[in-house]
Every structure is written in structure tokens, then in C-alpha cells.
Design a protein around this motif. Sequence first.
Motif, PDB file in Angstrom:
ATOM      1  N   UNK A   1       0.818  -1.215   0.000  1.00  0.00           N
ATOM      2  CA  UNK A   1       0.000   0.000   0.000  1.00  0.00           C
ATOM      3  C   UNK A   1       0.854   1.268   0.000  1.00  0.00           C
ATOM      4  N   UNK A   2       2.127   1.142   0.407  1.00  0.00           N
ATOM      5  CA  UNK A   2       3.022   2.301   0.454  1.00  0.00           C
ATOM      6  C   UNK A   2       3.762   2.527  -0.856  1.00  0.00           C
ATOM      7  N   UNK A   3       3.527   1.678  -1.857  1.00  0.00           N
ATOM      8  CA  UNK A   3       4.247   1.821  -3.126  1.00  0.00           C
ATOM      9  C   UNK A   3       3.783   3.080  -3.856  1.00  0.00           C
ATOM     10  N   UNK A   4       4.708   3.816  -4.494  1.00  0.00           N
ATOM     11  CA  UNK A   4       4.321   5.061  -5.179  1.00  0.00           C
ATOM     12  C   UNK A   4       3.416   4.854  -6.385  1.00  0.00           C
ATOM     13  N   UNK A   5       3.342   3.628  -6.934  1.00  0.00           N
ATOM     14  CA  UNK A   5       2.465   3.346  -8.067  1.00  0.00           C
ATOM     15  C   UNK A   5       1.249   2.572  -7.568  1.00  0.00           C
ATOM     16  N   UNK A   6       0.039   3.146  -7.698  1.00  0.00           N
ATOM     17  CA  UNK A   6      -1.162   2.458  -7.189  1.00  0.00           C
ATOM     18  C   UNK A   6      -1.474   1.148  -7.911  1.00  0.00           C
ATOM     19  N   UNK A   7      -0.796   0.874  -9.027  1.00  0.00           N
ATOM     20  CA  UNK A   7      -1.032  -0.386  -9.740  1.00  0.00           C
ATOM     21  C   UNK A   7      -0.547  -1.593  -8.941  1.00  0.00           C
ATOM     22  N   UNK A   8       0.367  -1.379  -8.009  1.00  0.00           N
ATOM     23  CA  UNK A   8       0.907  -2.474  -7.202  1.00  0.00           C
ATOM     24  C   UNK A   8      -0.171  -2.955  -6.241  1.00  0.00           C
ATOM     25  N   UNK A   9      -0.515  -4.251  -6.336  1.00  0.00           N
ATOM     26  CA  UNK A   9      -1.634  -4.819  -5.594  1.00  0.00           C
ATOM     27  C   UNK A   9      -1.192  -5.434  -4.264  1.00  0.00           C
TER      28      UNK A   9
END
Length: 828
Positions: A371-379
Motif C-alpha cells: 500500500x506504500x508503493x508510489x504506483x497504485x497499480x501495485x496490488x
Amino acid sequence: MYQDHVRSTFPHVWSRDSLFRSHEFEWKLTQEERETLKFVLAPTDTGRQFHTVVLQGSRGIGKTALLRKLMLAWSDGSIYQDRFSYVFYLCCREVRQLASTSLASLISRDWPHHSTPLADVVSQPERLLFLVDNVEEMSGDMAGPPSDLCSHWLEPRPGKVLLRSLLAKSLLPAAFLLLAVTPQCRGELLSGLQDPSVKTVLGFSRNSKKLYFGSLFSNKRRALEAFQLVNRNDRLFSMCQNPILCWLVGTSMKQDMDRGRDVALTCQSVTSTFISFIFNAFTPNGAAYPTQQSQEQLKNLCSLAAEGTWTHIQFFNQEVLGRNGIGDTAIPTLLDTKVLRCRAPENLYGFPHKALLQFCTALFYLLQHPSAHPNPAVQCTRTLLLTVLNRNRSSILLGLFLFGLLNERERQKLDAFFGSNLSRQRKEELEQLLQNISGCADFHPQVDFLVLFYCLSEIQDDVFAGQVMACFQELNLTFLSSSDLGMAASYLKHCYNLRKLCFSIQALFRGEDPRTYRTRQNFLYWSQICSVLASSEHLQELQVVDSSFTEPTLVIFCHQLRQPGCRLQKLMMNKVTMTCEKLAFFEVFTHNPGLKYLRLNRMALSWDDMKLLREALNHPMCGVEGLLLTSCHLSEAAWELLAQVLISNCRLLYLDVSINILGDAGLKQFCDALRHPSCRLRSLRVFECLITAAGCGDLAQALVSSQDLRCLQIGSNAIGDAGVKLLCEALVQPSCHLETLGLQICGLSSACCEDLAYALTGSRTLQDLDLSCNALDHNGLAVLLAAVSHPGCALKVLRLKHMELGEETQALLTAVQERNPYLRVISQ
């Protein structure tokens, strides 16, 4: 002159993106490769000459290396020297970016001097060979009208148009083309080619792997030791078929040897090999632990990998690298360690192989919260797990790494490297996720449980495997290889709560020599798999689909079905062939009275097979109550045998012979049996059996005479209104006890609605009527709905096709349902 230029210049140009560090091996054709190339462009046995040959193979399997080796071998006169005057190498990725160029310009750019003898080059096009690499980059470019193509080698056109013209033989049609492409793009590509021949690049053979290890290690003893260790690990050895992965495995072992580590532990699993590679890359020489800066660099690399996995991007620009914490100063370090490589001329960066990207993605989920990844595509982790276990097996390596990183030994390495204890917590979270999704109804049809077995094998924890597999009551397994058999043999024993098993063995055992070690091993695995049928105390249902049994595999299978410990109640065989005598199969039912339900679907049953089935069903120990022979190509003689079973076997209650040529004659034999006092059949399904109205007369007599028949499904037969009239006359008789009648797709019109209304008001037992997919208009349905409102009507379920219901009919239906709340009208 041109050959000298190729020989002296091209290796230096190509070595910029080289990973192998072993130039002699990279640029020199092996004997196996020479033998392969000797036949690639040669005429066939019939004398046919292909001018376009497609080399297909997965990314990193060695297509580019083979083309480059071929070109250098031609330049030194060791291959095709008498066949081709000139050989040119074109990379689609580079050429298609050119705004305008000509074939002459492309040829001239690699010439050693400015004055290229173009007229001489193209004067004999049949002596030209073009090596075209990365043709998958042409995806979407091959479509277009022929008028877009160019036909002259001096004509300037956009790079992608020029390439399409060359591939489509609009340019130099007599020239030879050798194309390299990934299998995913092959279909689209072939449609734009003229008469291509397709060959598959398989990567390193066993001998090539051994040669490569020999070139990687300066010490031959160490090279042999490393190769033998890898040779003992089937999964690692198989991975080394890919040259880049062979380089990665060999490099990991060489670095660990140089650091004095036990290389037997390095190649104990796929995960341990990749951990060694990554940790060596981020640990300074001579140091026991990484610097804090190295730890951060690795975390940022894993963040980049996660973004690549979810966005399906393999090469990244500097903006994407920066978003994941990889600045300009870090890029040279990552390039030096070979965890990233640069793709010129676009100045893009990517992992050397998808496997390394997947390893770093798995590591990301252990180190950071998605959830902390800068790209919201990461699930989230749950979505990742569902993706890993998907039936297409495209992310199986990611699954291996995700589980393998939780192995106790690897967790200790992780904790030491990062100075934290996150891995134990992640293991508990993973187990909880698997328990949660095991109860989801949508989960089971999509999951490949063999992938789950492979993942569990990587974690190497039987206690954990038992806890996970105890969550699942249903399994669906498709065995595609010997390795799949081995996985199932190892992990089915952990499925303590298994209630339903579905598997497919396809043609794994067909044509194998029983004397070979591999075949004997497969039979051992098969015996262990089948033993679950007798040892699992909860297993009640078995489905075998799309499978082929040889005599040994059938004997092993049936032996377990006959054991006293077998508690199966349902056995379903769908599209199964038995290339042997079926006696062993049918004898199962004379030894296992617990088997109550037998379904044989899309199996070709001969006259002898039907006799064996009759004998089994008539045996006093046979407990079969429900029998399906669906789409089994049954002959006319088979109906007599089944009719005899209906009379002699009072235990048989349900019979389905749909999608067979029963016809009116075969139906008559059934009807005669139904009228016999000893027949106890309760349900008969004859869907799509070529029955006509004439057969309904015999069926009507059977309905009146049978004391037990409760369900009749006669859908998809052209019985028409006349046939329904005969059935309706039987339904109103007091001796008819039918409760369910299926008349879908029977060619009915509204003319039969009066007869149906008569039956509905006169029958005391009919509760479920299916009239879907028949041409009933509003007036006919109005008659039916009036009948179902009659106080004497016992109907509870009426099935109609939704498209039959207009607004007026729908309003009438609503009113009827309001008056009769116990009636359900199902619009299918």
C-alpha cells in the motif's frame, strides 16, 4: 572486406550489453548449433526450399545469441560460406524507430568504408541472408494494405514500413530471411509472411550447459563440481536451459566458491540460488554484511520490480527509476552488478531476465507493505497470491520465490542481511491468506493446485504444508510433466480433508519404455497419487478428465479403487481413453459397493465394453445407483444390454444416455424395461437422442405402467406438439407418478398449450415443467398460466426462456405469481 569488418567490429559492439563475461563461449558456435543451422535453411527431403524461416523461443532462450554467432561464423568462413555472399543483421527494435530510411541505407551503415558496392550486393538477391532480430517488436505493424509497402531498395520509408516490406517479400523477394520471435507474437507475424517455416529454439542442451560452466570457471575441477551439483536439482537444471539463467546460476555458485561458502547450499533450491546472486551483488567484496546504502538500493530495486510486475513493463525510463528511489548515481552501480542492464538506444533499463524481476518482486512483499508503493497499480499480497496460483502458470517462478523466501534457512539469511525479523511474520500472514481464500467459491475453478504444490516444495516445511493443504476440500490437478506427478505424489498426502479430486493425466505414459528410469519413476509417482484414493477417509468424489490410460496406469488406478479403504461414492470419467482391455476398470464396481454414481462422458464404448458394464452392474456387489453414458457413441446393440440392466438391477435408480443415437427403436427397448415390475428406475434423461413423436407413444405407456419413474428429461428432441399430446394423455392417468418433465428445445408451438394445460390440471404429481427454448406466444402462455392457477394444479416450478416474455405476458405472469406464492417461474 565486409567479412573482416564484421569479424573485428561486431563482437565489441554486441559485448556492451553482454552478461556472460565469457566471450569465447558467447561468440563461437557449438557443434550442436552448427548441426542445427546446417538444416535450418536447407531444402526439405522433398526438395522444397523455404526462403523465410522463423526461429521461435521464449525471451532469453538464446535466439539473439544464435543469430550473432551465425553472423560471426559466416564472417570467418566456417558456415554458409558457399551459400551467401552477404549476411546482414537487423534489430527490429532499432530499425522501426527510424523516421525515414531505405534498405540501401541500412546496408551501408554497417559497411567498413563510405563507398558501399550496393549494386553488387543486390545483384544476386538469392545470395543474401537477412538476420532479423526482435521481430515481436513488430506487433501491430504487420497489418495494412499492400499499397503501403515499398518495393525498391533505394526507396526511403519509415523504419517499420521498411521492415514490413522486407518480411512480406515486397523487397528483394528472392533473399533469405531468418527471423527471431517470441511464441506469443508468432500468430500475428505468420499472417504477414509468405510461406514461412517455423523452428523452435530450445536453449542450452545438457552438453551446452556443461560447456558453459567450463567456460565460466577458470578452475576445471570447480566447474565440474558446480555442474554436478546443478545436475542433481531438476528444477535448477531445467532453468539452465535458458542461457541467461544458466549464467545467473553459474555466477552465484562461482561467487560463493570464491567467498569460501558451501555451494551445495547455494543450489539447494531455486530461491537459495537467487538469494546468493542478489546478496553477493549487494555485499562489498571482503565484507560479511552489506552497507546501509546497499540495503536501500536493494529495497529500491525490489520496489521497481513490483511496479514492473503489475504494469507488465520490462524496461523502465529514468523517471520510473527515480520514482522508486533509484537515482542517477545508483544506476552505474546496478549496471556493474548486472542486476540491471541498459537497452540502447532508448536509454531504458531492465532486469536481465524476468525471473530476476519476479524474485525481487517477491522480496518486495517481504520487506515492504504494497500500500506504500508510489504506483497504485501495485496490488496487495492477497491479489498477488491469487495471481501466482492462476491456472496459466505464467507467474509460477514468482510463487516459488514468494514461498521459498520463507524457508527457515533463507529467512535467517534475510534477517541477517536486513537486520530485521519480518520474515516470520510474513509466513504467518501467508498461511492466514491461504486459509481465507480456500473458503472462496470463486477460488477453486481458477487455481492451479500443482503450482501451490511447487510453491510448498520450495518452502520445504512439511508442517506448514500440512496446515495449508488441510484447508482445501477440493483439488483440480492437470499433470503436464513428470515433475507434476512428483509434486502431486509428495503433497496429496497432506490433503487430510480432501472430499473431491479432479485430475487429468493426458498422454504422460503413452509410448514410454517401461525399462527406463524416468518411466519407472513416473509409475512410482502414479502409485503414490492413486494411493490417496484408498487412504483418504473423506474423499467421496473423483473426476478424471481429458486423460489417457495405458494398461499399467489403469491397473494401478483400479487396484486402489478396489481397496477396502476407498470411500468414493462418485466416479466421473470425462473424455478418457483406455488403450487396453477395460476389464480391470469395470471389475472395480464388483468389489466396491460404496460407489453409487458412475458417469462416463465422451468415452467411446464398444460392444465388448458394454457387455463388461452389464456384467458389472448385474453383479450382487455392485452398488451403482446412478449411471450416465453421455456422448459415448453407443451402438444400437447397446440399448438392449442397458434395457436388460434396468430389469435385472433393482438398485439402478438414475440413467442418463443423452447425446447418443438412441432413436425411437432404442427408446422402445427402454420403455419395455420400464414397464417391467422389477424395474425401479426413478429418473431417465434422454436429452438430444434423435427421438421423434413416434417414440412418445411407447414412452406414454411406460409413464402409465412405471411405479417408480419420477423424472423424465427429453429435451432437445424433435417430438413436436404431437409427441407432447401423447405424453400429456399419460400424465393425467392416476397410475402416472411423474414429478419432473423437461421439454426444452423440443420444437413446440402454442398449439400444444391446451394439451399441457389439460395435463397440469389433471396431474396430481407433476411439480416441475421445463418449456424453455420453445416458440410459445402470449396466447399459448396465457392458457398455461391459467392452468397453473387452477386449484387442482400441483406445479411448483415452471421454466421459460426469458426472451419469450413480452410486457403483456410479464404482467400476466406477475399477477399469477401474486395469486400463487408457491409457484416459481424461472426465466432462463
